[in-house]
Design an enzyme around this catalytic site. Structure first.
Site, PDB file in Angstrom:
ATOM      1  N   HIS B  91       0.840  -1.203   0.000  1.00  0.00           N
ATOM      2  CA  HIS B  91       0.000   0.000   0.000  1.00  0.00           C
ATOM      3  C   HIS B  91       0.879   1.260   0.000  1.00  0.00           C
ATOM      4  CE1 HIS B  91      -3.675   2.241   1.648  1.00  0.00           C
ATOM      5  NE2 HIS B  91      -2.698   3.108   1.883  1.00  0.00           N
ATOM      6  N   GLU B  92       1.863   1.310   0.906  1.00  0.00           N
ATOM      7  CA  GLU B  92       2.715   2.504   0.997  1.00  0.00           C
ATOM      8  C   GLU B  92       3.544   2.671  -0.277  1.00  0.00           C
ATOM      9  OE1 GLU B  92       2.083   4.659   3.117  1.00  0.00           O
ATOM     10  OE2 GLU B  92       0.847   3.381   4.388  1.00  0.00           O
ATOM     11  N   HIS B  95       1.529   4.272  -2.954  1.00  0.00           N
ATOM     12  CA  HIS B  95       1.564   5.736  -2.805  1.00  0.00           C
ATOM     13  C   HIS B  95       2.825   6.285  -3.472  1.00  0.00           C
ATOM     14  CE1 HIS B  95      -1.920   6.390  -0.383  1.00  0.00           C
ATOM     15  NE2 HIS B  95      -1.470   5.842   0.720  1.00  0.00           N
ATOM     16  N   HIS B 101      -5.526   7.368  -2.437  1.00  0.00           N
ATOM     17  CA  HIS B 101      -6.489   6.339  -2.032  1.00  0.00           C
ATOM     18  C   HIS B 101      -7.637   6.256  -3.033  1.00  0.00           C
ATOM     19  CE1 HIS B 101      -4.578   7.181   2.023  1.00  0.00           C
ATOM     20  NE2 HIS B 101      -4.317   5.918   1.767  1.00  0.00           N
ATOM     21  N   TYR B 150     -10.008   3.030   1.785  1.00  0.00           N
ATOM     22  CA  TYR B 150     -10.227   3.061   3.234  1.00  0.00           C
ATOM     23  C   TYR B 150     -11.174   1.930   3.617  1.00  0.00           C
ATOM     24  CZ  TYR B 150      -8.705   8.002   3.888  1.00  0.00           C
ATOM     25  OH  TYR B 150      -8.023   9.164   3.971  1.00  0.00           O
TER      26      TYR B 150
END
Lengths: 41, 658
Positions: B91-92, B95, B101, B150
């Protein structure tokens, strides 16, 4: 049976990225995004 | 959704530097995340070797990253405590690769309702969206299953969800932290113009008639046949488990109708390895005679063998069972090759069945070491009381340590509706050769998503690492010490006794809801893939870039100097500056923005366009002042000169006149 000696790496809590950061006192954009100086301005 | 602008893209191979403060388990999981990127995308990672921009992974106070390549030299990405999960790390890095997101994309209000009155005060900004001039969803539909979405309770002030999906079925889907979704991968492929995963080689579920370019081998006396069911079993394939009419094929070699000694060769298409090691994974249904065999070979091609040379790898030891069995075979091929499945009817008896293959995957990755199959897993989940666990068989790693997985199918107290998973070290009386406390072994427990295609799997995994210095809670004893010292004696199902040490893991391994999704349970069974890997090499500092330049050649591997000295070790660059060696001297390269910059030997000073304007104005005024001064002095001097000259002239005139 329950093994009382077990060590829980999550302390038994299902923490999402945003919960981890909030508990760490971070207040980042969208919870986990760091802005650079130009974006902040 | 991705940030628009080519300047935010990284090269396809991203330099990284793992800082010393990272936890060892986190370092190991980061490497596993990189492997997933390599398997499923064209993004690769390499240790930083002096490139101008790189990602510095460190242990900050949480899990965070910037979005896209900020071109600041050292770009930080934090993997702090509790962030050492593969999905969190992926996930990071998404980014860092340029993605925000999912729910901040411009069209999100078409798909979810944000419950503004349920959001914690001051946290509303986390639900902003980016318009489509700033961000792009790359032509991919809104993805509830994105690992960048989220979860429904993000930033809530009470107990009610802050995000309500417009399609209720997705309410508990959002916020998955298992693996890349198909759409995550599609977007990444589009953003970085990927064509294929760099370590992926082949996958085949035999649903198409072309059988993925596989061929019948030459010189054999029998053939593999593409069928939907076979006499003697199986009655269905493994990909679809017979759920879809008109589909569900697999390859079958009928040993029942073959003559003794007959062989059938099924060969993959030509494959071109890059790494030199591969993992072959497939499901095998053996309804043949007990002495019939399935052998794996590779056919390797080179100048000396233009038609290929067969090399035996191993015999598959799956005894006949009414079951599709999962197998892994490690290969070490370095040249063009095919994988060859050789079925042989060895026995003389008459059996109706044969050998069947399905869901073959080949990738340049390491194979998981151990398989724990839990049969009737749905039933086990529903009928095991909370706080009750089951154990895998003990598995012994190649370094001689034995471990086992403990699973609470209905969670532990406080975590009902979850799978809880723990890893234990195990020792038998008389075991020798191990070092205690067990130093730096990473145990990974993966619940396999049994999707036929390895690149589309969203398996769930967690890892724990044996830190030899870790103390047991409220005790002076080492947690990972010899189980004969810190464990309890237990009796195996076969009556043998052994010692089991304390377990380390998580009560929240996976929710039942997610465990029932996808292909985690197939044919009623769940498959756990377990490994124990040595990660002691990760306790060492990652080397900084060498001062010597490697010659640009693949044929010669000598270096310019034999003993590289890292001059940068003695140089500290402030304000995120990067030390580089230029003409044999260490020098800081400072961070520069559009209208500001750092400068100085160690980037200690900051400049900006505003400073520059002030400087220019001050310089101009100074020059003007000096000019005025010079002009005034000049005027005064000239005045005096002419006055004197005039006085002299009058005297002369008087004299002349006289």
């Amino acid at each position: 049976t329950t093994n009382v000696l077990d060590y829980d790496v999550d302390s038994g809590r299902d923490l999402d990225i945003f919960d981890i950061n909030e508990e760490a006192g971070l207040n980042l954009v969208e919870g986990d995004i760091v802005l650079d100086e130009r974006q902040t301005r | 959704n991705s940030i628009i602008g080519d300047e935010y893209r990284w090269p396809k191979t991203i330099p990284y530097y793992m800082e010393d403060d990272l936890e060892i388990n986190a370092k190991g999981v980061i490497l596993k995340a990189f492997e997933q990127y390599r398997l499923k995308t064209c993004i690769d990672f390499k240790p930083w070797s002096g490139e101008a921009n790189y990602i510095s992974i460190f242990k900050g106070g949480g899990c965070f990253s910037s979005v896209g390549n900020r071109r600041v030299g050292k770009q930080s990405l934090s993997i702090g405590s509790n962030c050492d999960r593969i999905a969190t790390i992926e996930h990071e890095f998404l980014h860092a690769l340029g993605f925000w997101h999912e729910q901040s994309r411009a069209d999100r209000d078409d798909y979810v309702n944000i419950m503004w009155d349920r959001i914690s005060e001051g946290k509303e900004h986390n639900f902003n969206t980016y318009n489509d001039n700033t961000s792009s969803s790359l032509g991919v539909p809104y993805d509830y299953g994105s690992m960048m979405h989220y979860s429904k309770n993000a930033f809530r002030n009470g107990t009610e969800p802050t995000i309500v999906t417009k399609i209720p079925a997705f309410s508990d889907v959002i916020g998955q932290r298992m693996e890349f979704s198909d759409s995550d991968l599609l977007k990444l492929h589009r953003l970085y113009n990927c064509t294929q995963g760099s370590t992926f080689l082949d996958s085949c579920d035999f649903e198409r008639e072309n059988i993925c370019g596989m061929i019948q081998g030459q010189g054999d006396k029998a053939d593999w046949v593409r069928v939907a069911k076979a006499d003697g079993g199986p009655n269905t394939d493994y990909s679809n488990m017979g759920k879809c009419t008109g589909s569900g094929y697999f390859m079958h070699f009928s040993t029942g109708t073959a003559n003794t000694g007959d062989t059938a060769l099924l060969e993959s298409r030509l494959l071109y390895p890059k790494r030199g090691y591969q993992c072959l994974q497939f499901f095998y249904y053996n309804s043949a005679g007990p002495s019939d065999s399935l052998k794996i070979h590779v056919r390797e091609y080179d100048n000396a063998n233009p038609n290929g040379k067969l090399r035996f790898i191993k015999t598959i030891d799956g005894s006949p069972q009414d079951l599709w069995q999962l197998h892994h075979v490690s290969l070490d091929v370095k040249k063009k090759f095919r994988v060859v499945f050789q079925g042989t009817k060895e026995g003389s008896g008459t059996f109706a069945g044969g050998q069947s293959l399905d869901d073959i995957n080949l990738s340049e990755t390491t194979c998981p070491e151990f398989i724990w199959r839990v049969k009737n897993f749905s039933h086990v989940m529903e009928n095991t009381p909370t706080n009750t666990s089951i154990f895998s068989p003990p598995f012994t790693s190649k370094e001689g340590y034995t471990f086992q997985m403990e699973l609470y199918p209905s969670g532990k107290a406080g975590s009902p509706g979850e799978l809880s998973a723990y890893a234990h070290l195990v020792a038998r009386e008389g075991d020798t050769g191990q070092i205690w406390p067990c130093p730096w072994k990473q145990i990974t427990m993966m619940l396999m998503d049994q999707h036929p295609h390895i690149q589309k799997r969203m398996s769930n995994q967690r890892s724990v690492t044996t830190d030899p210095n870790m103390k047991a809670t409220d005790s002076d004893r080492f947690f990972w010490d010899d189980p004969r010292k810190v464990g309890v004696e237990v009796t195996h199902t076969d009556g043998s006794k052994y010692f089991r040490g304390p377990g380390s893991g998580t009560a929240v391994y996976l929710t039942h809801l997610r465990a029932k999704s996808r292909d985690f349970i197939k044919g009623g069974d769940a498959i756990f893939l377990l490994t124990m890997e040595d990660v002691s090499h990760l306790t060492v500092t990652q080397p900084l870039p060498s001062t010597t330049q490697q010659p640009v050649t693949t044929a010669v591997t000598t270096t310019v100097t034999t003993a590289p000295i890292n001059l940068c070790l003695s140089v500290q660059c402030l304000n995120n500056g990067v030390c580089m060696v230029d003409e044999g001297k260490a020098a800081c390269r400072c961070v520069v923005g559009d209208d500001w910059w750092y400068y100085g030997d160690s980037c200690q000073y900051k400049g900006s366009i505003m400073d520059k304007t002030t400087l220019a104005l001050a310089s101009s005024l100074s020059v003007l002042g000096v000019m005025l001064l010079v002009t005034a002095v000049s005027v005064i001097c000239l005045k005096k000169k002419y006055k004197k000259h005039a006085n002299n002239s009058s005297v002369v005139m008087e004299n002349i006149s006289a």
